[in-house]
Design a protein around this motif. Structure first.
Motif, short mmCIF file in Angstrom:
data_model
loop_
_atom_site.label_atom_id
_atom_site.label_comp_id
_atom_site.label_asym_id
_atom_site.label_seq_id
_atom_site.Cartn_x
_atom_site.Cartn_y
_atom_site.Cartn_z
N ASP A 265 0.83 -1.18 -0.05
CA ASP A 265 -0.02 0.04 -0.07
C ASP A 265 0.87 1.26 -0.12
OD1 ASP A 265 -2.47 -1.31 0.07
OD2 ASP A 265 -2.52 -1.69 2.07
N ALA A 266 2.06 1.17 0.42
CA ALA A 266 3.02 2.45 0.34
C ALA A 266 3.77 2.56 -1.16
CB ALA A 266 4.27 2.09 1.49
N PRO A 267 3.96 3.82 -1.29
CA PRO A 267 4.86 3.98 -2.42
C PRO A 267 6.30 3.34 -2.41
CG PRO A 267 4.07 6.05 -1.64
CD PRO A 267 3.65 5.03 -0.60
N LEU A 268 6.44 2.72 -3.55
CA LEU A 268 8.02 1.87 -3.64
C LEU A 268 8.88 2.58 -4.36
CD1 LEU A 268 6.07 -1.51 -3.98
CD2 LEU A 268 6.64 -0.72 -2.10
N LEU A 269 9.93 2.28 -3.97
CA LEU A 269 10.91 2.72 -4.88
C LEU A 269 12.00 1.79 -4.71
CD1 LEU A 269 13.14 6.07 -4.94
CD2 LEU A 269 14.37 3.95 -4.57
N LEU A 270 12.57 1.08 -6.01
CA LEU A 270 13.52 -0.16 -6.31
C LEU A 270 14.69 0.62 -7.04
CD1 LEU A 270 10.45 -2.36 -8.03
CD2 LEU A 270 11.01 -1.96 -5.48
N ALA A 271 15.54 0.43 -6.11
CA ALA A 271 16.64 0.97 -6.70
C ALA A 271 17.83 -0.11 -6.78
CB ALA A 271 17.27 2.19 -5.69
N SER A 272 18.57 -0.04 -7.90
CA SER A 272 19.67 -1.01 -8.05
C SER A 272 20.84 -0.30 -8.99
CB SER A 272 19.06 -2.19 -8.77
OG SER A 272 18.67 -1.77 -10.01
N ALA A 273 21.99 -1.26 -8.89
CA ALA A 273 22.97 -0.82 -9.68
C ALA A 273 23.65 -2.33 -10.23
CB ALA A 273 24.04 -0.04 -8.83
N GLY A 274 24.24 -2.18 -11.31
CA GLY A 274 24.72 -3.38 -12.07
C GLY A 274 23.79 -4.61 -12.01
N ILE A 275 24.37 -5.69 -11.55
CA ILE A 275 23.40 -7.15 -11.61
C ILE A 275 22.36 -7.02 -10.11
CG2 ILE A 275 25.16 -8.21 -10.12
CD1 ILE A 275 23.08 -9.47 -13.40
N GLY A 276 22.69 -5.71 -9.35
CA GLY A 276 21.56 -5.99 -8.47
C GLY A 276 20.35 -5.41 -9.15
N CYS A 277 20.08 -5.35 -10.36
CA CYS A 277 18.85 -5.42 -10.80
C CYS A 277 17.99 -6.68 -10.83
CB CYS A 277 18.77 -4.79 -12.27
SG CYS A 277 19.44 -6.08 -13.51
N THR A 278 18.55 -7.79 -10.62
CA THR A 278 17.75 -9.09 -10.71
C THR A 278 16.61 -9.38 -9.88
OG1 THR A 278 19.50 -10.15 -9.47
CG2 THR A 278 19.72 -10.20 -12.05
N PRO A 279 16.70 -8.96 -8.31
CA PRO A 279 15.69 -9.22 -7.44
C PRO A 279 14.72 -8.00 -7.85
CG PRO A 279 17.61 -8.19 -6.37
CD PRO A 279 17.99 -8.56 -7.55
N MET A 280 14.89 -6.97 -8.39
CA MET A 280 14.06 -5.90 -8.74
C MET A 280 13.17 -6.05 -9.69
SD MET A 280 14.98 -3.79 -6.42
CE MET A 280 16.41 -3.78 -5.12
N LEU A 281 13.77 -7.01 -10.77
CA LEU A 281 13.01 -7.39 -11.95
C LEU A 281 11.98 -8.34 -11.44
CD1 LEU A 281 13.35 -6.89 -15.04
CD2 LEU A 281 15.28 -5.99 -13.57
N SER A 282 12.41 -9.35 -10.46
CA SER A 282 11.27 -10.09 -9.93
C SER A 282 10.17 -9.32 -9.34
CB SER A 282 12.09 -11.14 -8.94
OG SER A 282 11.14 -11.94 -8.51
N MET A 283 10.50 -8.37 -8.56
CA MET A 283 9.50 -7.63 -7.88
C MET A 283 8.79 -6.79 -8.86
SD MET A 283 11.53 -5.97 -4.54
CE MET A 283 12.48 -6.77 -3.39
N LEU A 284 9.15 -6.19 -9.84
CA LEU A 284 8.42 -5.88 -11.03
C LEU A 284 7.53 -6.59 -11.56
CD1 LEU A 284 10.97 -2.95 -12.64
CD2 LEU A 284 8.80 -2.47 -11.45
N GLU A 285 7.90 -7.74 -12.05
CA GLU A 285 6.99 -8.63 -12.81
C GLU A 285 5.93 -9.13 -11.79
OE1 GLU A 285 7.42 -12.95 -15.21
OE2 GLU A 285 9.25 -11.88 -14.56
N HIS A 286 6.22 -9.37 -10.53
CA HIS A 286 4.98 -9.83 -9.75
C HIS A 286 3.96 -8.38 -9.53
CE1 HIS A 286 3.11 -11.11 -6.00
NE2 HIS A 286 3.30 -9.84 -5.60
N LEU A 287 4.45 -7.24 -9.65
CA LEU A 287 3.77 -6.25 -9.41
C LEU A 287 2.91 -5.95 -10.52
CD1 LEU A 287 6.18 -3.55 -7.57
CD2 LEU A 287 4.19 -4.83 -6.39
N ALA A 288 3.53 -6.17 -11.57
CA ALA A 288 2.62 -5.98 -12.85
C ALA A 288 1.93 -7.18 -13.18
CB ALA A 288 3.75 -6.05 -14.19
N GLY A 289 2.17 -8.37 -12.73
CA GLY A 289 1.06 -9.45 -12.67
C GLY A 289 -0.11 -9.21 -11.79
N GLU A 290 0.21 -8.67 -10.51
CA GLU A 290 -0.89 -8.26 -9.56
C GLU A 290 -1.74 -7.16 -9.98
OE1 GLU A 290 -1.62 -10.23 -6.78
OE2 GLU A 290 -0.57 -11.80 -7.96
#
Length: 398
Positions: A265-290
């Motif tokens: 319910d809170a605003p989200l900020l997903l911050a990554s650098a380099g290969i740190g994007c991988t967990p963020m991609l999983s979160m984004l795909e989940h959020l889009a699917g929901e």
């Protein structure tokens, strides 16, 4: 909590023990691996041992735990314990291994500190150790039970169904259970351990975030090749890049990790650098699917667009969310890239919504800089979550 007598002793000796903890950690690992070389070969990350990162992480976690026990009696540093427990569970650590650690750790303490380790001091620090160890054992048992696995029996064979070259140094491996059974559930942001047998017979283990969403029919890990010729650094990622193809089998643990979305319910900020994007991609795909419709701010920093692994997915998934925006910073951008998005990530140029919950993954200097900017923007410290690839050095980093 510590007994009153041990609290007084630990408080009095904490400065001396803390100052010597680095030497203690060095000697501890020397003794441990001399007695149990199989642990270095098949459990501990040889790259982290060679760099000293694991020693610093051990020293920092024990010092932080002891400090909280004496400064805030009746509380525990659960964030530290949870992070360690998830990592241990992904490695298949068993309760009896804590006794082995105790033996060699306290031998190292006695040797480094000498006559200062009186029976009273040894008893007090023994109490600290077992409070920490028993908390971890209990947490790990709960994690194993949730995944339906036994401690020490964490591995399952998965088949590589596809290999996708994302950049010159990053490859995605798509996987499914080799026995045809269902893949275990996981939460977006979690990781698995991958165990590979190297040419010298060692069975080394590394953790890789799942870059697909929990609802995906397949599981994916995206691996950056770490280049460290002549050292144990990157030996598993190099092996995967050079030898793993579709049809091959990999040994994977169940999913673990505490970097998971905790307040949708809170605003989200997903911050990554380099290969740190991988967990963020999983979160984004989940959020889009929901069909998530709350504000989401996506932030990423990289050397260049060509080095930005999964960049197309980063953009595509952000665009699927009705109230989301992506901001990418590149040190060497392509022509036409905005000038205010060149160089290192700078949150001062974007909106950080009140009540934001932030999730960070990337190199430690990046996460420290972003956390500082988030705090300055009014984000509560408790609402900033992070994942460290490798030993968690944040508590002891300068």
């Amino acid at each position: 909590m510590l007994s009153d007598r041990s609290t007084a002793t630990v408080r009095a000796t904490l400065p001396a023990v803390g100052a010597a903890m680095g030497d203690i950690a060095d000697l501890f690992y020397e003794k441990l691996f001399a007695a149990h070389p199989e642990l270095l070969r098949d459990l501990f990350n040889r790259g982290n041992q060679a760099s000293g990162d694991q020693r610093r992480a051990l020293a920092g976690s024990i010092a932080a735990f002891a400090t909280q026990l004496v400064e805030r009696p009746g509380t525990r540093p659960d964030a530290i314990l949870d992070r360690i427990a998830h990592k241990h569970a992904s490695l298949g650590v068993a309760p009896e291994q804590y006794e082995v650690v105790h033996t060699h750790l306290f031998a190292a303490i006695a040797e480094v500190l000498g006559d200062a380790v009186t029976p009273e001091v040894a008893a007090a620090w023994g109490e600290v150790y077992w409070l920490m160890a028993n908390s971890l054992i209990a947490a790990e048992e709960r994690l194993y039970a949730q995944q339906g696995v036994l401690a020490g029996a964490a591995w399952r064979e998965w088949e590589v169904t596809a290999r996708i070259e994302e950049t010159k140094d990053v490859t995605t491996f798509r996987l499914h259970p080799a026995d045809g059974s269902d893949a275990p559930a996981f939460r977006p942001g979690q990781y698995v351990s991958v165990q590979v047998e190297l040419p010298d017979g060692a069975r080394q283990i590394r953790q890789y975030s799942l870059s697909s969403a929990p609802g995906s029919p397949l599981r994916s890990i995206t691996v950056k090749r770490v280049r460290g010729a002549g050292t144990p650094d990157g030996e598993v990622s190099r092996h995967l890049h050079e030898h793993t193809r579709a049809g091959h089998l990999l040994s994977l643990s169940a999913p673990y990790g505490d970097l998971v979305l905790d307040d949708l319910d809170a605003p989200l900020l997903l911050a990554s650098a380099g290969i740190g994007c991988t967990p963020m991609l999983s979160m984004l795909e989940h959020l889009a699917g929901e069909g998530h419709d709350r504000p989401v701010t996506v932030v990423h920093g990289d050397r260049s667009p060509a080095d930005h692994a999964l960049r197309t997915d980063h953009v595509r998934l952000t665009e699927k969310l009705p109230d989301a925006e992506a901001h990418f910073w590149y040190e060497t951008p392509d022509a036409g890239h905005p000038a205010n998005r060149t160089g290192l990530v700078d949150l001062n140029s974007i909106t950080v919504w009140p009540g934001t919950h932030a999730y960070l993954c990337g190199p430690l200097p990046f996460m420290r800089a972003v956390r500082t900017q988030l705090l300055e923007a009014g984000v509560r410290p408790a609402d900033i979550h992070y994942e460290a690839f490798g030993p968690d050095l944040w508590p002891t980093a300068p």
